[in-house]
Design a protein around this motif. Sequence first.
Motif, PDB file in Angstrom:
ATOM      1  N   GLU A 189       0.515  -1.060  -0.026  1.00 18.90           N
ATOM      2  CA  GLU A 189       0.173   0.070  -0.438  1.00 18.90           C
ATOM      3  C   GLU A 189       0.690   1.455   0.083  1.00 18.90           C
ATOM      4  O   GLU A 189       0.468   2.404  -0.711  1.00 18.90           O
ATOM      5  N   ALA A 190       2.217   1.137   0.725  1.00 15.95           N
ATOM      6  CA  ALA A 190       3.491   2.368   0.141  1.00 15.95           C
ATOM      7  C   ALA A 190       3.430   2.384  -0.705  1.00 15.95           C
ATOM      8  O   ALA A 190       3.134   3.898  -0.583  1.00 15.95           O
ATOM      9  N   GLN A 191       3.520   1.870  -0.989  1.00 15.27           N
ATOM     10  CA  GLN A 191       4.582   2.008  -3.046  1.00 15.27           C
ATOM     11  C   GLN A 191       3.541   2.522  -3.629  1.00 15.27           C
ATOM     12  O   GLN A 191       3.774   3.089  -4.789  1.00 15.27           O
ATOM     13  N   LYS A 192       1.916   2.041  -3.076  1.00 18.82           N
ATOM     14  CA  LYS A 192       1.629   2.782  -4.184  1.00 18.82           C
ATOM     15  C   LYS A 192       1.015   4.835  -4.156  1.00 18.82           C
ATOM     16  O   LYS A 192       0.521   5.008  -5.044  1.00 18.82           O
ATOM     17  N   ILE A 193       0.953   5.240  -3.332  1.00 19.18           N
ATOM     18  CA  ILE A 193       1.199   6.529  -2.677  1.00 19.18           C
ATOM     19  C   ILE A 193       2.555   6.841  -3.542  1.00 19.18           C
ATOM     20  O   ILE A 193       3.333   6.732  -3.428  1.00 19.18           O
ATOM     21  N   LYS A 194       1.454   8.511  -4.015  1.00 21.38           N
ATOM     22  CA  LYS A 194       2.437   9.541  -4.744  1.00 21.38           C
ATOM     23  C   LYS A 194       2.490  10.235  -3.974  1.00 21.38           C
ATOM     24  O   LYS A 194       1.291  11.177  -3.891  1.00 21.38           O
ATOM     25  N   LYS A 213     -14.741  13.183  -0.303  1.00 23.73           N
ATOM     26  CA  LYS A 213     -13.954  11.957  -1.782  1.00 23.73           C
ATOM     27  C   LYS A 213     -12.597  11.674  -1.660  1.00 23.73           C
ATOM     28  O   LYS A 213     -11.563  12.978  -1.345  1.00 23.73           O
ATOM     29  N   LYS A 214     -12.148  10.381  -1.139  1.00 16.29           N
ATOM     30  CA  LYS A 214     -11.232   9.731  -0.634  1.00 16.29           C
ATOM     31  C   LYS A 214     -10.317   9.759  -2.036  1.00 16.29           C
ATOM     32  O   LYS A 214     -10.505   9.347  -3.086  1.00 16.29           O
ATOM     33  N   THR A 215      -9.188  10.198  -1.386  1.00 19.60           N
ATOM     34  CA  THR A 215      -8.286  10.050  -2.703  1.00 19.60           C
ATOM     35  C   THR A 215      -7.600   8.678  -2.740  1.00 19.60           C
ATOM     36  O   THR A 215      -7.519   7.757  -2.030  1.00 19.60           O
ATOM     37  N   PRO A 216      -6.724   8.195  -4.256  1.00 20.22           N
ATOM     38  CA  PRO A 216      -6.400   6.602  -3.891  1.00 20.22           C
ATOM     39  C   PRO A 216      -4.703   6.705  -2.654  1.00 20.22           C
ATOM     40  O   PRO A 216      -4.881   5.667  -2.089  1.00 20.22           O
ATOM     41  N   GLU A 217      -4.755   7.559  -2.433  1.00 23.74           N
ATOM     42  CA  GLU A 217      -3.686   8.151  -1.459  1.00 23.74           C
ATOM     43  C   GLU A 217      -4.477   7.747  -0.040  1.00 23.74           C
ATOM     44  O   GLU A 217      -3.492   7.170   1.334  1.00 23.74           O
ATOM     45  N   ASP A 218      -5.601   9.096  -0.030  1.00 26.41           N
ATOM     46  CA  ASP A 218      -6.337   8.604   1.571  1.00 26.41           C
ATOM     47  C   ASP A 218      -6.210   7.166   2.499  1.00 26.41           C
ATOM     48  O   ASP A 218      -6.553   6.416   2.775  1.00 26.41           O
ATOM     49  N   LYS A 219      -6.951   6.566   0.994  1.00 29.42           N
ATOM     50  CA  LYS A 219      -7.146   5.118   0.585  1.00 29.42           C
ATOM     51  C   LYS A 219      -6.425   3.982   1.161  1.00 29.42           C
ATOM     52  O   LYS A 219      -6.593   3.091   2.410  1.00 29.42           O
ATOM     53  N   SER A 220      -5.414   4.538   1.360  1.00 28.01           N
ATOM     54  CA  SER A 220      -3.934   3.293   0.886  1.00 28.01           C
ATOM     55  C   SER A 220      -3.592   3.791   3.011  1.00 28.01           C
ATOM     56  O   SER A 220      -2.952   3.135   3.583  1.00 28.01           O
ATOM     57  N   TRP A 221      -3.245   5.127   3.084  1.00 30.26           N
ATOM     58  CA  TRP A 221      -3.382   5.273   4.377  1.00 30.26           C
ATOM     59  C   TRP A 221      -4.215   4.906   5.459  1.00 30.26           C
ATOM     60  O   TRP A 221      -3.545   4.134   6.349  1.00 30.26           O
ATOM     61  N   GLU A 222      -5.923   4.736   4.978  1.00 30.39           N
ATOM     62  CA  GLU A 222      -6.710   3.943   5.711  1.00 30.39           C
ATOM     63  C   GLU A 222      -5.869   2.172   5.944  1.00 30.39           C
ATOM     64  O   GLU A 222      -6.602   1.602   6.623  1.00 30.39           O
ATOM     65  N   GLU A 223      -5.711   1.730   4.930  1.00 29.30           N
ATOM     66  CA  GLU A 223      -5.261   0.627   4.871  1.00 29.30           C
ATOM     67  C   GLU A 223      -4.386   0.220   5.796  1.00 29.30           C
ATOM     68  O   GLU A 223      -4.265  -0.670   6.206  1.00 29.30           O
ATOM     69  N   ILE A 224      -3.263   0.719   5.397  1.00 30.98           N
ATOM     70  CA  ILE A 224      -2.061   0.621   6.170  1.00 30.98           C
ATOM     71  C   ILE A 224      -2.424   0.698   7.646  1.00 30.98           C
ATOM     72  O   ILE A 224      -1.890   0.079   8.698  1.00 30.98           O
ATOM     73  N   ASN A 225      -3.925   1.719   8.789  1.00 28.47           N
ATOM     74  CA  ASN A 225      -3.145   1.720   9.908  1.00 28.47           C
ATOM     75  C   ASN A 225      -4.007   0.814  10.411  1.00 28.47           C
ATOM     76  O   ASN A 225      -3.888   0.242  11.316  1.00 28.47           O
TER      77      ASN A 225
END
Length: 271
Positions: free
Chosen positions: A60-65, A92-104
Motif C-alpha cells: 500500500e505504501a508503494q502505491k502512494i504518490k 471524496k477520498k483519494t487513492p492515497e487516502d485509501k492506502s493510508w487507511e489500509e495501512i493504519n
Amino acid sequence: MRKYSKIVCAIFIFLLLFNLSGCKNKQQNKPQKKPQTSQKTEVPKELSKIEKNIEKIIKEAQKIKEKPQSDQEKQSDKEKKDKKEEDKKSPKKTPEDKSWEEINKAIKDIHTDWNSLTPLVTKEGAKLNLINSMSAAINDLTIIANKKSKIDVLIYANNMYKYIPDLEDLFQTEAPTDIKRLKFYAQDIAFKSEVQKWEEISKDLIDINSVWQTFKPKLPKEAKNSADKFEAGITELQKAIKSQNKVLTKIKAEVLLQNIKSLEKNAKPKK
C-alpha cells in the motif's frame, strides 16, 4: 556335615537362578518406552497474519504518490486554507487516502495478533530480546505512520519484517527462513537507497552475503539456476552501491528481490 552344606548350596543356587529368570521375564513383558522426539509445532495463524499485514503495508505504501516537498512549500496559506475547506465540503477520498487507511488498519490488526502471539512464542522458548525488539518495531511503525511519510513507513515496516524469520524458527516451517532474511536485506537496500543511507546499505550488503554463504550449501540441485541468478544479482547490486547511485541501486535491489522469489519457489522441499 559336608553333605548338608552341599544341599544348602544347591538350594541357594537354584533360588538365585529362579529370581534372575523371573526378573528377565518381567523386563521382557514390560512395555518399551519410545524415545522422545522434540517435534516443533506448526507456525501459528497469528504469526502468518502479521507477516501478511506487513507485506500489505509495504504494498500500500508503494502505491502512494507523494508530492515533492518544494511543491508543498510553494502553496500559499490561502491555497492551503481553501483546500481544507474544499475537503470538508466534499469528503471524496483519494487513492492515497485509501492506502493510508489500509495501512493504519493493518497496523491495528498487527497489534491485536501480536498480543495473542506473545504468550505462544514465549512458550516455545523465544528470547526476551526478540520479543522486546518485535514489540518496539511495531510501536515505532505505529508512531511513524501518523506522520504519513511513505519512505519512513516502508523502512519501518520492513524493520518489523526483520524479526519474522527469527520468530518462525521457533516453529515448523515449510520453506527455509533464510529466504526471508535475504528478502529483508534486499528490501532494506531498495528503500534506503531513496534516502541514500549508504553506510547502512553497505552493512546490509555484508549481511546478505553472510546469510547467502550459510544458506547456499543447503539448497537442492533443482535450485542451481536460481542460485546462479541470485549470485549474479548480488554482484550487480554491489557495483551499484559502490557507485552510490540511488536510481541504479533501487533497480538492482528490485531485480534481486525477483531472484529471491525464484529461489523461494525452488528451495521448498518436494512433496
